[in-house]
Motif scaffolding. Structure first.
Motif, short mmCIF file in Angstrom:
data_model
loop_
_atom_site.label_atom_id
_atom_site.label_comp_id
_atom_site.label_asym_id
_atom_site.label_seq_id
_atom_site.Cartn_x
_atom_site.Cartn_y
_atom_site.Cartn_z
N ASP A 414 0.82 -1.21 0.00
CA ASP A 414 0.00 0.00 0.00
C ASP A 414 0.85 1.27 0.00
OD1 ASP A 414 -2.28 -1.52 -0.01
OD2 ASP A 414 -2.64 -1.35 2.15
N PRO A 419 -0.96 3.54 -8.39
CA PRO A 419 -2.04 2.56 -8.26
C PRO A 419 -1.90 1.35 -9.19
CG PRO A 419 -2.93 4.77 -8.17
CD PRO A 419 -1.48 4.91 -8.55
N ARG A 422 0.75 -0.83 -7.77
CA ARG A 422 0.28 -1.39 -6.51
C ARG A 422 -0.66 -2.58 -6.75
NH1 ARG A 422 -1.18 3.15 -4.27
NH2 ARG A 422 -3.37 3.09 -4.90
N ASP A 423 -1.60 -2.42 -7.69
CA ASP A 423 -2.52 -3.51 -8.00
C ASP A 423 -1.79 -4.69 -8.63
OD1 ASP A 423 -4.53 -1.89 -7.07
OD2 ASP A 423 -5.18 -1.22 -9.06
N ARG A 424 -0.81 -4.38 -9.48
CA ARG A 424 -0.03 -5.43 -10.12
C ARG A 424 0.75 -6.24 -9.10
NH1 ARG A 424 0.03 -8.71 -14.40
NH2 ARG A 424 2.08 -8.93 -15.39
N LYS A 426 0.08 -6.65 -5.94
CA LYS A 426 -0.83 -7.49 -5.16
C LYS A 426 -1.06 -8.82 -5.85
CE LYS A 426 -3.39 -3.77 -2.84
NZ LYS A 426 -4.70 -3.08 -2.71
#
Length: 450
Positions: A414, A419, A422-424, A426
């Motif tokens: 986080d 973004p 960050r999503d990648r 995760k």
């Protein structure tokens, strides 16, 4: 013959060839690097800062070094890609230790941004490179000295005063060779006054059954009121060793995020040496390591608060399973005149087997009373009560463990300000904990089997 002897002998026998293939700004420091290595040698496991990384063992194999700059007959932009969906990047490559460009890599870069081969830039702007190359990195450090002795190329990223770079600058370091190879990569980043940029480095090994060693030195200058996010993601192989030493100087009002993420590796040592040289500067340092099998990850950091009114927030997290080993040693130093310093350091770890090992040594060295500083460490296992609670809700034990490990890493992930990245990440972490052989679906089949 010791591990260093082969590289010193290589320079002594082929130094003229190395110099003929590299610019003067790189060549002029080789004698000093050799002298440092000859005088000091390599630290051993008896040295406090290297208790968990055996440099002699890592450097002893007979790696090849491309001193003749033999051209690799491959088009990297056609054989490799490392994409983050929904993230616009300007993509550059370092293949082994040679800089390369992809088609259209400069199309989205604004004026006032230079991303070039370090060797080429040193020929075009010799005074600029001479003023910065080797000025932050301490030659008494063995990784720096060996890198300086062998370095013939790398990348320079220069963002001029007031320029704000919107697309992320992405540099993919690729190992690909038929025989064992050592690459001495050098990175120079200069953020001039009031500039802003986000930089993503990715390490990948494409050849699975070959031994590789990366000896890397990174020097970062953060000028007054500049903003830099520097992300470093390693996805290599069990047969890849990495020795990386990063040196950062922050001027007044600068803000820097350093984020080091190790998903797949063999043996890795990451070093961070940062220094505040101006007031009201801020540093956030994040890191994560997922270690299993017999992988090893050793992190060392030294953050020097030499001036007042600066802030550090440092967090590193590890998960260690099977027969893997993790190590974290961090020192925050506060000088006598560095009043109003705020510095926080934390290392938290999950150990998943009786054979796994985790070593942690956070440290504070403070010579001023007017500060707010804290440090801490925690080494434990997954909470059995949480596991039981989740299983009573119909979640399998394996899935529950996966979810808890993901949650454990969430605050590091986080902290990423992009973004899409960050999503990648995760997704990549989820795949890693699930035991999949690949975490990066954008890579071609040739680099997917980790």
């Amino acid at each position: 013959m010791g591990a260093l002897d082969q590289y010193i002998a290589l320079w002594q026998e082929h130094g003229a060839l190395m110099d003929s293939k590299a610019p003067e700004a790189l060549n002029r420091l080789r004698p000093a690097a050799a002298s440092s290595l000859i005088e000091s040698g390599l630290p051993t496991l008896k040295d406090e800062d290297y208790r968990h990384t055996d440099l002699e063992r890592i450097l002893s194999p007979d790696y090849g070094v491309n001193v003749g700059r033999v051209r690799i007959e491959v088009n990297p932009s056609e054989t490799f890609r490392c994409d983050v969906p929904m993230l616009t990047t300007s993509l550059f490559l370092i293949v082994n230790d040679a800089f390369a460009e992809t088609s259209g890599c400069r199309r989205v870069l604004p004026e006032g941004v230079d991303v070039m081969s370090l060797a080429a830039y040193a020929r075009i702007n010799p005074d600029f490179v001479a003023d910065h190359y080797g000025k932050l990195a301490d030659m008494s450090n063995p990784v720096v000295a060996l890198n300086t002795l062998l370095c013939q190329d790398g990348v320079v990223i220069r963002v001029r005063k007031g320029v704000k770079v919107e697309p992320t600058i992405q540099v993919v370091n690729i190992f690909n060779n038929a025989a064992p190879l050592l690459a001495a990569r050098r990175v120079l980043i200069v953020m001039e006054e009031e500039s802003e940029a986000k930089v993503l480095f990715c390490d990948h090994t494409q050849t699975q059954d070959v031994d590789f060693c990366s000896v890397q030195t990174v020097e970062i200058y953060a000028g007054e009121r500049s903003r830099l996010d520097f992300y470093d993601l390693e996805e290599s192989t069990r047969r890849t060793s990495r020795l990386s030493s990063l040196w950062l100087r922050q001027d007044a009002g600068s803000e820097v995020l350093l984020d080091s993420m190790t998903l797949y590796n063999g043996t890795t040592r990451n070093e961070f040496f940062t220094r505040f040289s101006g007031r009201h500067a801020r540093l956030r340092m994040l890191g994560m390591g997922i270690e299993d099998d017999r992988r090893r990850l050793d992190t060392y950091s030294r953050i020097a608060h030499d001036v007042p009114d600066c802030t550090t927030d440092e967090l590193f997290k590890y998960t260690v399973d099977d027969e893997a080993m993790g190590s974290f040693a961090g020192l925050i130093y506060v000088a006598e005149g560095a009043s109003k310093t705020e510095a926080y350091q934390s290392n938290r770890n999950l150990v998943g087997s009786d054979s796994a090992r985790m070593h942690s040594k956070p440290q504070l060295e403070i010579y001023n009373d007017d500060v707010k500083c804290s440090h801490g460490t925690a080494i434990g296992q997954l909470d059995e009560k949480q596991l039981f609670y989740m299983m009573t809700r119909g979640i399998s034990e394996d899935q529950a463990r996966l979810m808890l490990k993901q949650a454990f890493m969430s605050d590091v992930i986080d902290g990423i300000s992009l973004p899409p990245l960050r999503d990648r990440l995760k997704l990549m972490v989820e795949r890693r904990f699930a035991g999949e052989k690949t975490a990066c679906a954008s890579c071609p089949v040739s680099c997917n089997d980790k």
